[in-house]
Design a protein around this motif. Sequence first.
Motif, short mmCIF file in Angstrom:
data_model
loop_
_atom_site.label_atom_id
_atom_site.label_comp_id
_atom_site.label_asym_id
_atom_site.label_seq_id
_atom_site.Cartn_x
_atom_site.Cartn_y
_atom_site.Cartn_z
N PHE A 197 0.77 -1.17 -0.15
CA PHE A 197 0.01 -0.13 -0.11
C PHE A 197 0.84 1.20 0.01
CE2 PHE A 197 -0.01 -1.79 4.23
CZ PHE A 197 0.51 -0.85 4.89
N PRO A 198 0.25 2.09 -0.38
CA PRO A 198 0.94 3.63 -0.60
C PRO A 198 1.80 3.93 0.89
CG PRO A 198 -1.08 4.02 -1.63
CD PRO A 198 -1.09 2.51 -0.79
N ILE A 199 2.95 4.01 0.82
CA ILE A 199 3.61 4.66 2.24
C ILE A 199 4.14 6.15 1.87
CG2 ILE A 199 5.63 4.17 3.67
CD1 ILE A 199 5.07 1.22 3.54
N PHE A 200 3.98 6.92 2.84
CA PHE A 200 4.50 8.22 2.76
C PHE A 200 5.62 8.74 3.89
CE2 PHE A 200 0.59 7.91 0.32
CZ PHE A 200 0.93 8.41 -0.91
N LEU A 201 6.57 9.77 3.57
CA LEU A 201 7.11 10.18 4.61
C LEU A 201 6.73 11.63 5.23
CD1 LEU A 201 10.57 9.34 2.80
CD2 LEU A 201 9.24 8.04 4.51
N ASP A 202 6.95 11.72 6.56
CA ASP A 202 6.39 13.01 7.18
C ASP A 202 8.06 13.59 7.62
OD1 ASP A 202 5.44 15.12 8.45
OD2 ASP A 202 4.53 14.26 9.80
N LEU A 203 8.62 14.05 6.63
CA LEU A 203 10.10 14.48 6.87
C LEU A 203 10.29 15.41 7.92
CD1 LEU A 203 11.03 14.44 3.02
CD2 LEU A 203 11.68 13.01 4.79
N ASP A 204 9.50 16.50 8.13
CA ASP A 204 9.61 17.56 8.91
C ASP A 204 8.64 17.52 10.17
OD1 ASP A 204 7.29 18.43 7.56
OD2 ASP A 204 8.35 20.34 6.93
N GLY A 205 7.74 16.43 10.24
CA GLY A 205 6.67 16.23 11.17
C GLY A 205 5.32 17.31 11.03
N THR A 206 5.32 17.75 9.96
CA THR A 206 4.20 18.84 9.70
C THR A 206 3.00 18.02 9.60
OG1 THR A 206 5.61 20.18 8.43
CG2 THR A 206 3.17 20.47 8.22
N LEU A 207 3.00 16.71 9.05
CA LEU A 207 1.63 15.94 8.99
C LEU A 207 1.24 15.34 10.57
CD1 LEU A 207 2.11 13.92 5.82
CD2 LEU A 207 0.55 15.89 6.18
N GLN A 208 2.34 15.08 11.24
CA GLN A 208 1.93 14.58 12.64
C GLN A 208 1.44 15.71 13.44
OE1 GLN A 208 5.15 11.94 14.33
NE2 GLN A 208 6.14 12.72 12.36
N LYS A 209 2.04 16.97 13.53
CA LYS A 209 1.29 18.05 14.24
C LYS A 209 0.05 18.38 13.82
CE LYS A 209 5.91 20.15 14.79
NZ LYS A 209 7.03 20.85 14.10
N SER A 210 -0.28 18.61 12.40
CA SER A 210 -1.44 18.80 11.89
C SER A 210 -2.43 17.97 12.52
CB SER A 210 -1.58 18.94 10.33
OG SER A 210 -0.56 19.94 10.00
N PHE A 211 -2.31 16.41 12.31
CA PHE A 211 -3.15 15.56 12.89
C PHE A 211 -3.12 15.17 14.34
CE2 PHE A 211 -3.09 14.47 8.54
CZ PHE A 211 -4.27 13.90 8.03
N GLU A 212 -2.24 15.88 14.98
CA GLU A 212 -2.14 15.99 16.63
C GLU A 212 -1.66 14.42 17.01
OE1 GLU A 212 -5.75 17.70 17.95
OE2 GLU A 212 -5.20 19.39 17.24
N ILE A 213 -0.90 13.97 16.44
CA ILE A 213 -0.19 12.70 16.81
C ILE A 213 0.28 12.71 18.08
CG2 ILE A 213 0.98 10.68 16.06
CD1 ILE A 213 -1.33 11.19 14.14
N LEU A 214 0.08 11.86 19.14
CA LEU A 214 0.66 11.63 20.48
C LEU A 214 1.28 10.48 20.60
CD1 LEU A 214 -2.04 13.36 22.62
CD2 LEU A 214 0.12 14.20 21.65
N ALA A 215 0.93 9.34 19.95
CA ALA A 215 1.25 8.00 20.07
C ALA A 215 1.24 7.25 18.52
CB ALA A 215 0.65 7.18 21.00
N TYR A 216 1.93 6.06 18.38
CA TYR A 216 1.98 5.40 17.11
C TYR A 216 1.35 3.91 17.76
CZ TYR A 216 4.85 9.20 15.83
OH TYR A 216 5.41 10.44 15.78
N PRO A 217 0.71 3.13 16.76
CA PRO A 217 0.16 3.88 15.61
C PRO A 217 -1.22 4.61 15.88
CG PRO A 217 -0.41 1.39 15.63
CD PRO A 217 0.52 2.13 17.03
N THR A 218 -1.31 5.78 14.92
CA THR A 218 -2.79 6.09 15.08
C THR A 218 -3.12 6.44 13.60
OG1 THR A 218 -1.99 7.67 16.75
CG2 THR A 218 -3.81 8.43 15.69
N THR A 219 -4.68 5.95 13.78
CA THR A 219 -5.38 5.71 12.35
C THR A 219 -6.79 6.60 12.47
OG1 THR A 219 -4.69 3.52 12.30
CG2 THR A 219 -6.27 3.96 10.87
#
Length: 180
Positions: A128-150
């Motif tokens: 399946f498609p895998i993407f990189l969050d090189l600078d953490g921008t997506l994680q910040k926008s999605f408010e990721i606190l732990a992995y995995p989060t869906t």
Amino acid sequence: MQFKKRLGLYISALLVVLLVGIVFKNVFIKEATVNPIVENEDGTKQLVFDAKLTRLDESSTTFKEYNGKVLIVNFWASWCGPCQEEAPELKDFYNNKSENVELLAINATSKDSSENAMKFQESYNLNFPIFLDLDGTLQKSFEILAYPTTFIFDSKGILKYTIKGSINQKELNKYIEKLY
């Protein structure tokens, strides 16, 4: 002695010019970034399809490529134990999903590495498609606190479900069924 002083002066001047150039680029030539999630007037969260995604090969696309489909966005890291347990389940889900559903996996590259993401993909034979969050921008926008989060979005891009922790194929199918 005079030569060493001049050389030191030239190197210092070069460093100053380099630093000024970096500051200039960061202040005046900012790349336009689009926040991938916005809040609607009714309080629902909406995916912004123009938001940029970076593939494993570091080419880019946007969420627009997946517009009109139920979208499952999974944030993970290669060092995350639950992510490792979840990977075969996501692969099985992807291999059996309907055409109007898409699974996107976003690696927490700013806390991991693109090399580890590629090794992870290879070791679990993920297709399946895998993407990189090189600078953490997506994680910040999605408010990721732990992995995995869906996150599960309906075909219009409205956020319907957020699942913190690992998920299996059966659970994903239950969430998808609720959308129809």
